[in-house]
Scaffold this motif. Structure first.
Motif, PDB file in Angstrom:
ATOM      1  N   ASP A   1       4.876   1.151   0.590  1.00  0.00           N
ATOM      2  CA  ASP A   1       5.492   2.394   0.114  1.00  0.00           C
ATOM      3  C   ASP A   1       5.136   3.481   1.134  1.00  0.00           C
ATOM      4  O   ASP A   1       4.017   3.996   1.139  1.00  0.00           O
ATOM      5  CB  ASP A   1       4.942   2.730  -1.270  1.00  0.00           C
ATOM      6  N   VAL A   2       6.085   3.822   1.983  1.00  0.00           N
ATOM      7  CA  VAL A   2       5.801   4.646   3.155  1.00  0.00           C
ATOM      8  C   VAL A   2       6.382   6.051   2.989  1.00  0.00           C
ATOM      9  O   VAL A   2       7.531   6.217   2.577  1.00  0.00           O
ATOM     10  CB  VAL A   2       6.375   4.003   4.433  1.00  0.00           C
ATOM     11  N   THR A   3       5.589   7.039   3.336  1.00  0.00           N
ATOM     12  CA  THR A   3       6.032   8.430   3.414  1.00  0.00           C
ATOM     13  C   THR A   3       5.778   8.936   4.828  1.00  0.00           C
ATOM     14  O   THR A   3       4.655   8.825   5.332  1.00  0.00           O
ATOM     15  CB  THR A   3       5.270   9.317   2.409  1.00  0.00           C
ATOM     16  N   GLY A   4       6.802   9.477   5.469  1.00  0.00           N
ATOM     17  CA  GLY A   4       6.654  10.001   6.818  1.00  0.00           C
ATOM     18  C   GLY A   4       6.186  11.440   6.792  1.00  0.00           C
ATOM     19  O   GLY A   4       6.627  12.242   5.974  1.00  0.00           O
TER      20      GLY A   4
ATOM     21  N   LEU B   1       0.827  -1.196   0.000  1.00  0.00           N
ATOM     22  CA  LEU B   1       0.000   0.000   0.000  1.00  0.00           C
ATOM     23  C   LEU B   1       0.861   1.246   0.000  1.00  0.00           C
ATOM     24  O   LEU B   1       2.026   1.208   0.406  1.00  0.00           O
ATOM     25  CB  LEU B   1      -0.899   0.026   1.249  1.00  0.00           C
ATOM     26  N   ARG B   2       0.292   2.355  -0.450  1.00  0.00           N
ATOM     27  CA  ARG B   2       0.917   3.660  -0.263  1.00  0.00           C
ATOM     28  C   ARG B   2       0.423   4.203   1.070  1.00  0.00           C
ATOM     29  O   ARG B   2      -0.772   4.444   1.244  1.00  0.00           O
ATOM     30  CB  ARG B   2       0.549   4.608  -1.396  1.00  0.00           C
ATOM     31  N   VAL B   3       1.360   4.364   2.008  1.00  0.00           N
ATOM     32  CA  VAL B   3       0.983   4.658   3.384  1.00  0.00           C
ATOM     33  C   VAL B   3       1.638   5.945   3.862  1.00  0.00           C
ATOM     34  O   VAL B   3       2.834   6.175   3.638  1.00  0.00           O
ATOM     35  CB  VAL B   3       1.399   3.501   4.319  1.00  0.00           C
ATOM     36  N   VAL B   4       0.847   6.789   4.511  1.00  0.00           N
ATOM     37  CA  VAL B   4       1.371   7.932   5.252  1.00  0.00           C
ATOM     38  C   VAL B   4       1.615   7.470   6.685  1.00  0.00           C
ATOM     39  O   VAL B   4       0.690   7.001   7.351  1.00  0.00           O
ATOM     40  CB  VAL B   4       0.384   9.113   5.235  1.00  0.00           C
TER      41      VAL B   4
END
Length: 379
Positions: free
Chosen positions: A35-38, A10-13
């Motif tokens: 797929d992680v974005t902090g 998943l694309r995760v915040v």
């Protein structure tokens, strides 16, 4: 399952507060192949606010800690400015609730309106699939949805402050720490080389830098004429006798004992507690602890973690309980949704003490969170 409802990447915040919990939660999402974005939330309207060793969660120091953790994990990192939304939805509500003689829980309000509303809405609009946080709670798949459950570690369980989330929000949430203890999380952070491994937990209300709620409330209302700001009488509830004066009901709360500066002791020498606050009249009533006993309550604005129950629905049985504080013990109870669906009537099978309007009542069946309501009145 604590980390969502799908095994597909998943694309995760990852909401990174700058503490160890959110850093390890982000790390686990990365390790799971997502797929992680902090992101770190800038919630202060004064960007120069900086408190070394702060025990809140929203300072510049915390932002720097979150950025360093993201660098170690090799993920993109951004700061989202939600200071206006936070002020309007959380800080203003905090002040107005106290002005009305109620005792709000700003952390629940922040979860409902900021972390799982504004952040989730922005994340979905940007094409992300979900938001991951460092809360200690578990999500268990159920049909096409999920159930919110207590964490494995009862000492760290945070399901109470998540009781304001609805099914849509929960389906797009991940709580990777729900199956772990704090000791395990700190050890994992150390093994990953995260500098926040030994960082103390946050305890303060993040926007009350001094920890002095009354001083913050007074500075916030300024010259406004609001209930609760003027001095008034402290009255013995049994005799009607004036036993002291207060500087304003702002900052006082039901069940409070210290700081009342009572001029006359009780005839039996026992301590007195705040039993009732009348902000408009400015009268505070005090009495013995047993007068704080509450056997029932009415909750307004119910929020449901599962499907919205039909009006008149009853919750009863040996596994039904209500929790009235973030770290309070669950109390056996019965509950019923009103016929208009706007309130929740709760009968406590064991009395509770010091329950104040404005607090949250979170309803459980076993370890599962059913929903919550804001306490409007007690019996």
């Amino acid at each position: 399952m604590s980390a969502g409802t799908s095994a597909a990447p998943l694309r995760v915040v990852a909401a990174m507060s700058g503490g160890v919990d959110s850093a390890v939660a982000a790390a686990r999402m990365v390790a799971a192949g997502h797929d992680v974005t902090g992101i770190h939330l800038a919630l202060s309207r004064n960007p120069a606010s900086y408190r070394t060793g702060a025990r809140g969660c929203c300072t510049i120091e915390d932002s720097n800690d979150a950025r360093r953790a993201a660098d170690v994990l090799g993920i993109p990192f951004y700061v989202w400015d939600l200071s206006e939304e936070f002020h309007d939805e959380v800080v203003v509500d905090f002040v107005e609730e106290y002005a009305a003689g109620r005792t709000p829980n700003p952390c629940l309000r922040c979860n409902e309106r900021i972390k799982f509303a504004a952040v989730l809405d922005r994340s979905l609009a940007l094409g992300f699939d979900a938001v991951a946080t460092g809360h200690y709670a578990r999500l268990v798949p159920r049909g096409a949805g999920v159930e919110l459950h207590r964490a494995v570690d009862p000492a760290k369980d945070q399901s109470y402050v998540l009781g304001v989330l609805d099914q849509h929000q929960l389906r797009h949430s991940h709580f990777p720490l729900g199956d772990s203890t704090k000791t395990q999380v700190r050890a994992e952070a150390a093994a990953l080389g995260l500098r926040v491994a030994a960082k103390p937990d946050s305890h303060d209300i993040c926007f009350v830098a001094s920890g002095d709620h009354a001083a913050f409330l007074r500075s916030s209302v300024g010259e406004r004429e609001v209930p609760g700001l003027a001095p008034g009488d402290i009255v013995d509830d049994a005799t009607g006798e004036v036993v002291g004066r207060h500087d304003g009901t702002l900052g006082l709360t039901i069940g409070q004992r210290k700081g009342l500066r009572l001029g006359r002791p009780a005839p039996d020498g026992r301590p007195r507690y705040v039993l009732d606050i009348e902000p408009v009249q400015g009268t505070v009533r005090v009495g013995p602890r047993e007068r704080l006993a509450v056997h029932g309550l009415t909750g307004r604005r119910p929020r449901w973690c599962d499907d919205v129950p039909a009006p008149g629905t009853r919750f009863e049985g040996s596994d039904v309980a209500v929790q009235l504080r973030a770290h309070g013990a669950p109390l056996p109870a019965r509950a019923q949704v009103s016929h208009d669906g706007d309130t929740l009537e709760v009968t406590l099978l064991e009395s509770a003490h010091g329950v104040a309007p404005g607090q949250a009542a979170v309803l459980y069946t076993g370890s599962r969170v059913v929903g919550s309501a804001t306490i409007a009145s007690t019996r």
